[in-house]
Design a protein around this motif. Structure first.
Motif, PDB file in Angstrom:
ATOM      1  N   LYS A 161       0.813  -1.217   0.000  1.00  0.00           N
ATOM      2  CA  LYS A 161       0.000   0.000   0.000  1.00  0.00           C
ATOM      3  C   LYS A 161       0.845   1.265   0.000  1.00  0.00           C
ATOM      4  CE  LYS A 161      -3.804   2.197   2.590  1.00  0.00           C
ATOM      5  NZ  LYS A 161      -3.085   3.444   2.985  1.00  0.00           N
ATOM      6  N   ASP A 162       1.803   1.399   0.929  1.00  0.00           N
ATOM      7  CA  ASP A 162       2.626   2.606   1.020  1.00  0.00           C
ATOM      8  C   ASP A 162       3.646   2.443   2.137  1.00  0.00           C
ATOM      9  OD1 ASP A 162       1.077   3.005   3.398  1.00  0.00           O
ATOM     10  OD2 ASP A 162      -0.409   4.110   2.255  1.00  0.00           O
ATOM     11  N   LEU A 163       4.446   3.487   2.346  1.00  0.00           N
ATOM     12  CA  LEU A 163       5.428   3.523   3.428  1.00  0.00           C
ATOM     13  C   LEU A 163       5.021   4.545   4.471  1.00  0.00           C
ATOM     14  CD1 LEU A 163       8.830   3.511   1.483  1.00  0.00           C
ATOM     15  CD2 LEU A 163       7.821   1.596   2.739  1.00  0.00           C
ATOM     16  N   CYS A 164       5.488   4.352   5.697  1.00  0.00           N
ATOM     17  CA  CYS A 164       5.296   5.322   6.780  1.00  0.00           C
ATOM     18  C   CYS A 164       6.653   5.572   7.440  1.00  0.00           C
ATOM     19  CB  CYS A 164       4.307   4.811   7.824  1.00  0.00           C
ATOM     20  SG  CYS A 164       2.627   4.604   7.224  1.00  0.00           S
ATOM     21  N   LEU A 165       6.892   6.819   7.821  1.00  0.00           N
ATOM     22  CA  LEU A 165       8.170   7.217   8.420  1.00  0.00           C
ATOM     23  C   LEU A 165       7.896   8.041   9.672  1.00  0.00           C
ATOM     24  CD1 LEU A 165      11.271   7.391   8.246  1.00  0.00           C
ATOM     25  CD2 LEU A 165      10.991   9.364   6.730  1.00  0.00           C
ATOM     26  N   ASP A 166       8.401   7.600  10.812  1.00  0.00           N
ATOM     27  CA  ASP A 166       8.208   8.303  12.076  1.00  0.00           C
ATOM     28  C   ASP A 166       9.225   9.425  12.237  1.00  0.00           C
ATOM     29  OD1 ASP A 166       6.189   6.556  12.699  1.00  0.00           O
ATOM     30  OD2 ASP A 166       7.346   5.371  14.129  1.00  0.00           O
ATOM     31  N   PRO A 219       6.659  11.144  19.567  1.00  0.00           N
ATOM     32  CA  PRO A 219       7.353  11.982  20.557  1.00  0.00           C
ATOM     33  C   PRO A 219       8.838  11.670  20.693  1.00  0.00           C
ATOM     34  CG  PRO A 219       6.049  10.303  21.664  1.00  0.00           C
ATOM     35  CD  PRO A 219       5.704  10.212  20.201  1.00  0.00           C
ATOM     36  N   GLU A 220       9.252  10.449  20.356  1.00  0.00           N
ATOM     37  CA  GLU A 220      10.636  10.040  20.623  1.00  0.00           C
ATOM     38  C   GLU A 220      11.513  10.290  19.400  1.00  0.00           C
ATOM     39  OE1 GLU A 220       8.514   6.540  18.846  1.00  0.00           O
ATOM     40  OE2 GLU A 220       8.085   7.988  20.444  1.00  0.00           O
ATOM     41  N   PRO A 221      12.745  10.780  19.612  1.00  0.00           N
ATOM     42  CA  PRO A 221      13.677  10.951  18.495  1.00  0.00           C
ATOM     43  C   PRO A 221      14.208   9.600  18.037  1.00  0.00           C
ATOM     44  CG  PRO A 221      14.772  11.460  20.556  1.00  0.00           C
ATOM     45  CD  PRO A 221      13.321  11.222  20.893  1.00  0.00           C
ATOM     46  N   ARG A 222      14.833   9.589  16.873  1.00  0.00           N
ATOM     47  CA  ARG A 222      15.423   8.364  16.352  1.00  0.00           C
ATOM     48  C   ARG A 222      16.625   7.963  17.201  1.00  0.00           C
ATOM     49  NH1 ARG A 222      19.605   6.488  13.650  1.00  0.00           N
ATOM     50  NH2 ARG A 222      20.578   8.541  13.763  1.00  0.00           N
ATOM     51  N   THR A 223      16.720   6.689  17.498  1.00  0.00           N
ATOM     52  CA  THR A 223      17.907   6.131  18.162  1.00  0.00           C
ATOM     53  C   THR A 223      18.243   4.826  17.464  1.00  0.00           C
ATOM     54  OG1 THR A 223      16.545   4.957  19.790  1.00  0.00           O
ATOM     55  CG2 THR A 223      17.376   7.137  20.414  1.00  0.00           C
ATOM     56  N   LYS A 234      11.345  -0.618  17.636  1.00  0.00           N
ATOM     57  CA  LYS A 234      10.361  -0.335  16.592  1.00  0.00           C
ATOM     58  C   LYS A 234      11.045   0.270  15.372  1.00  0.00           C
ATOM     59  CE  LYS A 234       6.372   2.618  15.641  1.00  0.00           C
ATOM     60  NZ  LYS A 234       5.567   3.761  16.154  1.00  0.00           N
ATOM     61  N   ASN A 235      10.661  -0.200  14.194  1.00  0.00           N
ATOM     62  CA  ASN A 235      11.208   0.360  12.967  1.00  0.00           C
ATOM     63  C   ASN A 235      10.776   1.808  12.792  1.00  0.00           C
ATOM     64  OD1 ASN A 235      12.593  -1.924  12.064  1.00  0.00           O
ATOM     65  ND2 ASN A 235      10.805  -2.746  11.010  1.00  0.00           N
ATOM     66  N   ASN A 238       9.012  -7.218  12.240  1.00  0.00           N
ATOM     67  CA  ASN A 238       8.808  -5.941  11.565  1.00  0.00           C
ATOM     68  C   ASN A 238       7.329  -5.564  11.593  1.00  0.00           C
ATOM     69  OD1 ASN A 238      11.565  -5.449  10.487  1.00  0.00           O
ATOM     70  ND2 ASN A 238      11.163  -7.373   9.401  1.00  0.00           N
ATOM     71  N   GLU A 239       7.046  -4.398  12.164  1.00  0.00           N
ATOM     72  CA  GLU A 239       5.665  -3.943  12.271  1.00  0.00           C
ATOM     73  C   GLU A 239       5.138  -3.522  10.892  1.00  0.00           C
ATOM     74  OE1 GLU A 239       8.184  -2.791  15.797  1.00  0.00           O
ATOM     75  OE2 GLU A 239       8.231  -2.313  13.653  1.00  0.00           O
TER      76      GLU A 239
END
Length: 274
Positions: free
Chosen positions: A23-28, A75-79, A222-223, A265-266
């Protein structure tokens, strides 16, 4: 970062009913407008303000589809390392325009890799490959010609744009992961000499390859980027029977299922359109 642009001819054809379509991609991100603008800019797409704090990058402004990237506020930054990323094919010999748009250079081509490793403003790494000498880049429509609407804004365009040609996912067992997703979306499996396995021709998948690249470390968080699928059946029972794990069912807040594949993988599974 692992990618394998030269695929070995070994392949396996998958058969059976298709359980879902890509369907598509999602990016946090903590800032969907800044990150969405970056990706719209380098891909030559349109940035859509969803009016809820999130944005969406469309290949055609205002028209979501399998190449869209939904940029969601968290709310959380990338780690940690980004385990899912796009590989881009440049339309010029170097990524100067991506750097001018805000990308950061992580690694240049060298004796071990023949591509650039870059990072977006959030630090998510992705790969950029030089143009293929045997292929002329397809002309891209002028996004700036689209009419302006309050929630639909063509992103400023750099001097050149980059086109995705594969989605890359880190995997402890690349062949098993590719086999599982080929069973879900259909398509065939191609392998390379480095142990990567790719799904080619999966239902709805918009790019050339869906690569599962072998890595030694397991998934532990989480990815930051994940994909959505659209079910071909009324619910996700067939995916659960195939080995997916259910994390959340539709409720008052969401109308889709949240699942994980065999390596955790979620992904979100949406019911078919009515």
């Amino acid at each position: 970062m692992t990618a394998a642009p030269g695929r070995a001819p070994a392949r396996a054809d998958e058969s059976g009913p298709v359980l879902a379509r890509f369907k598509d991609l999602c990016l946090d991100t903590v800032d969907p407008h800044t990150l969405g603008n970056f990706w719209a800019r380098i891909l030559g797409g349109g940035l859509v303000d969803l009016r809820d704090g999130d944005t969406r990058v469309d290949g055609r402004p205002g028209h979501p589809g399998p190449e869209s990237i939904w940029v969601n506020r968290v709310p959380e930054p990338r780690t940690g390392k980004t385990r899912v990323h796009l590989d881009l094919r440049l339309d010029r010999p170097d990524p100067a325009d991506l750097l001018a748009a805000g990308a950061r250079l992580v690694r240049e081509p060298d004796a071990e890799v023949g591509w650039w490793v870059l990072a977006d403003p959030d630090g998510n790494e992705f790969c950029a490959f030089a143009p293929r000498p045997d292929r002329t880049p397809a002309p891209r429509p002028d996004r700036t010609a689209a009419p302006f609407e309050p929630d639909r804004t063509p992103a400023p365009r750099p001097g050149s744009t980059a086109g995705p040609f594969e989605l890359v996912v880190d995997a402890r067992d690349a062949i098993a992961q590719a086999t599982w997703w080929a069973q879900v979306l259909g398509g065939r499996i191609e392998r390379d000499a480095d142990g990567a396995a790719s799904v080619v021709g999966g239902a709805g998948f918009p790019w050339d390859y869906w690569v599962f690249a072998p890595v030694p470390e397991p998934k532990t968080a989480k990815n930051r980027m994940h994909w959505d699928v659209e079910l071909t059946g009324a619910n996700c029972t067939a995916l659960l029977d195939a080995g997916a794990t259910l994390l959340r069912e539709p409720d008052d807040d969401i109308d889709w299922w949240i699942l994980t594949d065999p390596e955790g993988n979620e992904f979100c599974a949406f019911p078919p359109p009515r």
